[in-house]
Design an enzyme around this catalytic site. Structure first.
Site, PDB file in Angstrom:
ATOM      1  N   LEU A  56       3.741   0.189  -2.816  1.00 53.81           N
ATOM      2  CA  LEU A  56       3.660   0.295  -4.274  1.00 53.81           C
ATOM      3  C   LEU A  56       4.936   0.917  -4.829  1.00 53.81           C
ATOM      4  O   LEU A  56       5.512   0.419  -5.806  1.00 53.81           O
ATOM      5  CB  LEU A  56       2.447   1.138  -4.662  1.00 53.81           C
ATOM      6  CG  LEU A  56       2.392   1.638  -6.113  1.00 53.81           C
ATOM      7  CD1 LEU A  56       2.216   0.470  -7.073  1.00 53.81           C
ATOM      8  CD2 LEU A  56       1.265   2.652  -6.295  1.00 53.81           C
ATOM      9  N   SER A  62      -0.982  -0.849  -4.551  1.00 54.28           N
ATOM     10  CA  SER A  62      -1.902   0.257  -4.783  1.00 54.28           C
ATOM     11  C   SER A  62      -1.551   1.428  -3.886  1.00 54.28           C
ATOM     12  O   SER A  62      -0.936   1.262  -2.829  1.00 54.28           O
ATOM     13  CB  SER A  62      -3.334  -0.197  -4.493  1.00 54.28           C
ATOM     14  OG  SER A  62      -4.226   0.896  -4.416  1.00 54.28           O
ATOM     15  N   GLU A  81       0.837  -1.201   0.000  1.00 49.37           N
ATOM     16  CA  GLU A  81       0.000   0.000   0.000  1.00 49.37           C
ATOM     17  C   GLU A  81       0.869   1.248   0.000  1.00 49.37           C
ATOM     18  O   GLU A  81       1.711   1.426   0.882  1.00 49.37           O
ATOM     19  CB  GLU A  81      -0.918   0.023   1.230  1.00 49.37           C
ATOM     20  CG  GLU A  81      -2.049  -0.972   1.181  1.00 49.37           C
ATOM     21  CD  GLU A  81      -3.069  -0.785   2.291  1.00 49.37           C
ATOM     22  OE1 GLU A  81      -4.147  -1.376   2.198  1.00 49.37           O
ATOM     23  OE2 GLU A  81      -2.774  -0.038   3.261  1.00 49.37           O
ATOM     24  N   CYS A  82       0.673   2.103  -0.981  1.00 52.38           N
ATOM     25  CA  CYS A  82       1.309   3.413  -1.067  1.00 52.38           C
ATOM     26  C   CYS A  82       2.835   3.289  -1.086  1.00 52.38           C
ATOM     27  O   CYS A  82       3.418   3.078  -2.141  1.00 52.38           O
ATOM     28  CB  CYS A  82       0.818   4.310   0.067  1.00 52.38           C
ATOM     29  SG  CYS A  82       1.016   6.083  -0.295  1.00 52.38           S
ATOM     30  N   ALA A  83       3.508   3.415   0.047  1.00 51.88           N
ATOM     31  CA  ALA A  83       4.959   3.240   0.065  1.00 51.88           C
ATOM     32  C   ALA A  83       5.342   1.877  -0.493  1.00 51.88           C
ATOM     33  O   ALA A  83       6.361   1.740  -1.182  1.00 51.88           O
ATOM     34  CB  ALA A  83       5.487   3.389   1.491  1.00 51.88           C
TER      35      ALA A  83
END
Length: 513
Positions: free
Chosen positions: A393, A483, A389-391
């Protein structure tokens, strides 16, 4: 269990300073304090945790459903006699969408205070205020009958005379002044593009900042009055991670689960009885009756080894929820935290969780640990389940700001000029180790980086933008789900269960080879 909610008329009023200081000061005088933050904030809870000596947790009705707020509150407050809940933005600010009708906004501090039945302490930035403060307080006190203002803490007061005028304004509307804090520039905690620097990154300076906040509040706030004010009228049972992963919590998942019956049938429940009861302590391991059929066990006995799931931590991966690790453990996994800046992939890893954080601030160090990057890429190529998630990704892309990353996701990323922020009502576009195609989930975006190359061929999520446009985001590759969208595991325990099941399958397939 008593609670007080720390709110403000607007962002930037000093809620974090007051809430963190209250947690530390109340702890000093003998209270066992449980700290909470309203909304999807990952940074403030780190400072709360330093002050409390226990994890700071989030209460987010949007991501977990309002019906879970009280159970999660009771779970997080286990063993404490007092809770301090820091609000988000202004007291009545929250999510506004096409369904907003002018009532209390979803996800607002006011909504959480009402759900908890707890009084609100309003922190007012006193700069620029005089007698007109009475009108502001009158509006906040009468705007919603379901929210009770219990008192005011005046922040950044300029002088004794200024304080006298402000106290008179509070007296005029019948609100007691619980404290008056002077202006102290040295209390400013360094921040960057997404807010305060996380406590993990700030190290000893964060500890010193928390101590200064505690000293300030202890000297200028009536702690006895705050503790006496604290109330809570909740009566629901506490959230139980073992019950959640077994489908026993009696609350609908925030995702609209499609094909859930098939997933449930593929999982063997402890003792073969979905009505058997389990128990847990926050931060501990949930256990239940032993299953003897040799199948996958959820919340199995202590002597049964589960799949090892490695969770990235350290300065680059600081965004996460305490309930995530608790759910993974309750689902039968062994959870090991490692630091991608320096560590290797833990031996025997069967699943990898890469949460959010600030990898853009540590891109060179992450790239320098090339052995780990190769190991992650190799593991993903062989089908290891990966939840990023985020980092996470960004770590899986080919490059971040020109620094080589793992190359699992066929994209490049870079720091961008604009902040992307907001809740999303997303739909899973294909099956993955966590989600089924068509499953709906509420998530949250919070980043300044962006994908600068062509978007991945197999996006993970789809949703409608603010103008009604179709948005596709994230990437699926084999058993990898990557994502920008942050989700709350407590609101989607079926996704955690599926992920652990996939790690068992992966570990079994590797053992056969």
């Amino acid at each position: 269990m008593r609670a007080v909610v720390v709110a403000a008329p607007a962002s930037g009023s000093g809620k974090t300073t007051v809430a963190t200081g209250l947690v530390g000061a109340l702890r000093r005088v003998g209270h066992r304090v449980a700290p909470f933050k309203v909304g999807p904030d990952y940074i403030d809870p780190g400072y709360h945790g330093l002050a409390a000596g226990r994890p700071g947790r989030n209460l987010d009705p949007v991501l977990v459903g309002e019906e879970r707020v009280v159970p999660l509150y009771r779970h997080g407050a286990w063993g404490c006699d007092l809770a301090v809940v820091e609000g988000v933005m202004g007291l009545f600010d929250g999510r506004i969408d096409e369904h907003y009708s002018g009532a209390v906004a979803e996800g607002s501090t006011a909504q959480v205070a009402a759900l908890l039945g707890a009084p609100v302490v309003l922190v007012v930035d006193a700069r620029g205020h005089s007698q007109s403060l009475a009108a502001l307080l009158h509006g906040f006190a009468t705007f919603d009958s379901g929210v009770r203002l219990g008192g005011v803490i005046l922040n950044r007061v300029g002088s004794e005379r200024h304080e006298q005028v402000l106290r008179a304004a509070c007296d005029r509307v019948g609100l007691p002044v619980l404290g008056s804090l002077p202006r102290l520039a040295e209390l400013e905690v360094p921040s960057r593009h997404l807010g305060l620097i996380p406590a993990v990154e700030h190290g000893s300076a964060a500890t010193a900042a928390v101590a200064a906040m505690t000293d300030l509040v202890a000297a200028h706030v009536d702690l006895h009055a705050v503790a006496a004010l604290a109330r809570s009228s909740v009566a629901r049972p506490a959230w139980d991670p073992a019950a959640a992963v077994r489908g026993l919590e009696g609350i609908e998942d925030t995702a609209a689960s499609l094909g859930e019956a098939g997933d449930m049938a593929a999982t063997t429940f402890v003792g073969g009885d979905r009505d058997s009861r389990v128990s847990t302590e926050p931060g501990g391991i949930s256990r239940a009756d032993e299953s003897t059929d040799g199948a996958i066990v959820i919340g199995g006995p202590a002597d049964r080894e589960g799949p090892l799931i490695a969770v990235a931590g350290g300065p680059a991966f600081t965004f996460g929820y305490a309930e995530h690790r608790e759910l993974l453990t309750a689902a039968g996994a062994q959870v090991v935290v490692f630091d991608p800046l320096h560590d290797e992939l833990p031996a025997g890893t069967a699943g990898l969780v890469l949460p959010g954080g600030f990898p853009e601030e540590h891109a060179a160090e992450l790239a320098a640990n090339s052995g780990l990057l190769r190991a992650v890429a190799e593991a993903a190529r062989h089908g290891m389940p990966v939840h990023a998630e985020c980092a996470g990704l960004l770590y899986l892309t080919r490059s971040l700001d020109g620094h080589p990353m793992a190359g699992v996701v066929e994209a490049d990323a870079a720091f961008g000029p604009r902040l992307t922020l907001g809740y999303r009502d997303a739909v899973a576009l294909a099956d993955s180790p966590l989600w089924r195609a068509g499953e709906r989930v509420r998530g949250h975006e919070f980043h300044r980086t962006r994908v600068v190359s062509a978007p991945p061929r197999n996006p993970a999520w789809g949703w409608r933008g603010s103008a009604g446009e179709r948005v596709q985001e994230g990437a699926l590759s084999g058993n990898v789900h990557a994502s920008y969208l942050h989700t709350h595991p407590a609101g989607n325990p079926q996704a955690v269960r599926r992920f652990v099941t996939e790690t068992v399958r992966f570990a079994s397939s590797r053992a056969v080879r």
